[in-house]
Scaffold this active site. Structure first.
Site, PDB file in Angstrom:
ATOM      1  CG  ASN A   1      -1.829   1.199   1.265  1.00  0.00           C
ATOM      2  OD1 ASN A   1      -2.412   1.568   0.238  1.00  0.00           O
ATOM      3  ND2 ASN A   1      -1.986   1.827   2.427  1.00  0.00           N
TER       4      ASN A   1
ATOM      5  CG  ASP B   1       0.076  -5.153   9.569  1.00  0.00           C
ATOM      6  OD1 ASP B   1      -0.805  -4.293   9.341  1.00  0.00           O
ATOM      7  OD2 ASP B   1       0.906  -5.042  10.483  1.00  0.00           O
TER       8      ASP B   1
ATOM      9  CG  HIS C   1      -0.667   6.510   4.482  1.00  0.00           C
ATOM     10  ND1 HIS C   1      -2.048   6.541   4.485  1.00  0.00           N
ATOM     11  CD2 HIS C   1      -0.264   7.396   5.420  1.00  0.00           C
ATOM     12  CE1 HIS C   1      -2.450   7.417   5.399  1.00  0.00           C
ATOM     13  NE2 HIS C   1      -1.393   7.949   5.978  1.00  0.00           N
TER      14      HIS C   1
HETATM   15  C1  GRF Z   1      -2.682   8.761  -2.731  1.00  0.00           C
HETATM   16  O1  GRF Z   1      -2.340   9.912  -2.028  1.00  0.00           O
HETATM   17  C2  GRF Z   1      -2.290   7.537  -1.948  1.00  0.00           C
HETATM   18  O2  GRF Z   1      -1.145   7.703  -1.170  1.00  0.00           O
HETATM   19  C3  GRF Z   1      -3.497   7.326  -1.052  1.00  0.00           C
HETATM   20  O3  GRF Z   1      -4.596   7.659  -1.873  1.00  0.00           O
HETATM   21  C4  GRF Z   1      -4.185   8.596  -2.871  1.00  0.00           C
HETATM   22  C5  GRF Z   1      -4.573   8.012  -4.196  1.00  0.00           C
HETATM   23  O4  GRF Z   1      -4.393   8.905  -5.256  1.00  0.00           O
HETATM   24  N1  GRF Z   1      -3.523   5.979  -0.539  1.00  0.00           N
HETATM   25  P1  GRF Z   1      -4.508   8.396  -6.760  1.00  0.00           P
HETATM   26  O5  GRF Z   1      -5.892   7.741  -6.923  1.00  0.00           O
HETATM   27  O6  GRF Z   1      -3.421   7.404  -7.008  1.00  0.00           O
HETATM   28  O7  GRF Z   1      -4.378   9.619  -7.607  1.00  0.00           O
END
Ligand code: GRF
Length: 286
Positions: free
Chosen positions: A114, A148, A116
């Site tokens: 993932n 996780d 973040h």
């Molecule tokens: C990103 O900031 C990512 O880190 C978070 O959700 C956002 C998704 O943006 N989990 P995108 O759909 O990839 O433009």
């Protein structure tokens, strides 16, 4: 020249991306891992939202894209069948706004990533940029981590720091961080596919020397350990400050830019090891 065996799979990986929305990270992954790429290709995209721009982005690159409506455990069952039928090796969450059930997370542990937009473990969850600005942080950043059972927890694979500017609004900070995400996510996936990142607990040898490695430092130790393994050296070597160990840590630091410690690791290192580090970096950075 010290070589690196081809990734642990020994063939190009088949990647699936789950995205709920606009899919700019998906776009970066589609471009980094197109069909026929020797390391891996995005072969499948799944969204829980029918109208997601992510689905269009995938289809316009000729990648199979499915809308699977969110029905908790049912979603996981359906998607699991799809992943198996397409021979998927790893799943990348990119703005996927659902919490996957524990059985799915367990089945894919180590192959489920993932991204973040904060320096985890700080600021998990939503409204990250507002909270970072309200706390007057000098830095924010991005984290790519193995998923996780928690929300935005799990072993860190890669972090990149991004300075917060005095003039930042949540929107400007988000935009700057998003640019970094688009480079960092493909880099993290290359580390995984080359066998230079993994979620497993630190090797016993490392644990004996450094029993308490802070959460955020673990990715460096793990990368150094993986680099030593890739070079056919023993893991014990990491704890013994040999030139090989210094080269491995040099690689581990240089994957993320602007880190302290690089100059020290580099000093007096034999040329063939410096070249070995450059070789690994070329493969992961592109
Ligand atoms: C990103 O900031 C990512 O880190 C978070 O959700 C956002 C998704 O943006 N989990 P995108 O759909 O990839 O433009």
């Amino acid at each position: 020249m010290i070589g690196l065996p081809f990734g642990p799979l020994g063939r190009p990986a088949r990647l699936a991306v789950f995205a709920s929305g606009r899919g700019t990270n998906l776009q970066a992954l589609l471009e980094a891992f197109p069909k026929g790429h020797p390391l891996g290709e995005v072969a499948l995209v799944v969204s829980d939202r029918g109208g997601a721009l992510a689905l269009e982005r995938a289809r316009s690159k000729g990648v199979e894209a499915f809308h699977i409506p969110w029905r908790g455990g049912r979603f996981a069952e359906e998607v699991q069948g799809l992943l198996e039928s397409r021979g998927i090796d790893a799943v990348l969450l990119a703005g996927f706004m659902r919490i996957l059930p524990p059985s799915f997370v367990e089945a894919w542990y180590g192959r489920l990533l993932n991204i973040h937009p904060s320096l985890l473990p700080d600021y998990p969850g939503l409204s990250v940029h507002q909270r970072v600005l309200a706390a007057r942080e000098a830095f924010s950043g991005i984290t790519v981590h193995f998923v996780d059972q928690g929300v935005d927890t799990g072993p860190i694979l890669l972090q990149v720091r991004v300075p917060v500017l005095p003039t930042d609004t949540p929107q400007s900070l988000e935009a700057r961080i998003l640019q970094v995400e688009h480079r960092a996510y493909p880099l993290a996936v290359r580390l995984l596919l080359l066998g230079l990142a993994g979620p497993e607990p630190l090797a016993q040898a490392l644990r004996r020397i450094w029993p308490e490695i802070p959460y955020r430092s673990r990715p460096y130790y793990l990368r150094a350990e993986r680099a030593l393994r890739a070079w056919g050296r023993s893991v014990e070597e990491a704890a013994s400050a040999t030139d090989w160990a210094r080269a491995a840590f040099l690689f581990a630091y240089r994957v993320e830019e602007g880190l302290a410690g690089v100059a020290w690791e580099e000093q007096g290192l034999p040329l063939f090891l410096k070249e070995g580090v450059e070789d690994l970096l070329r493969r992961v950075k592109l």
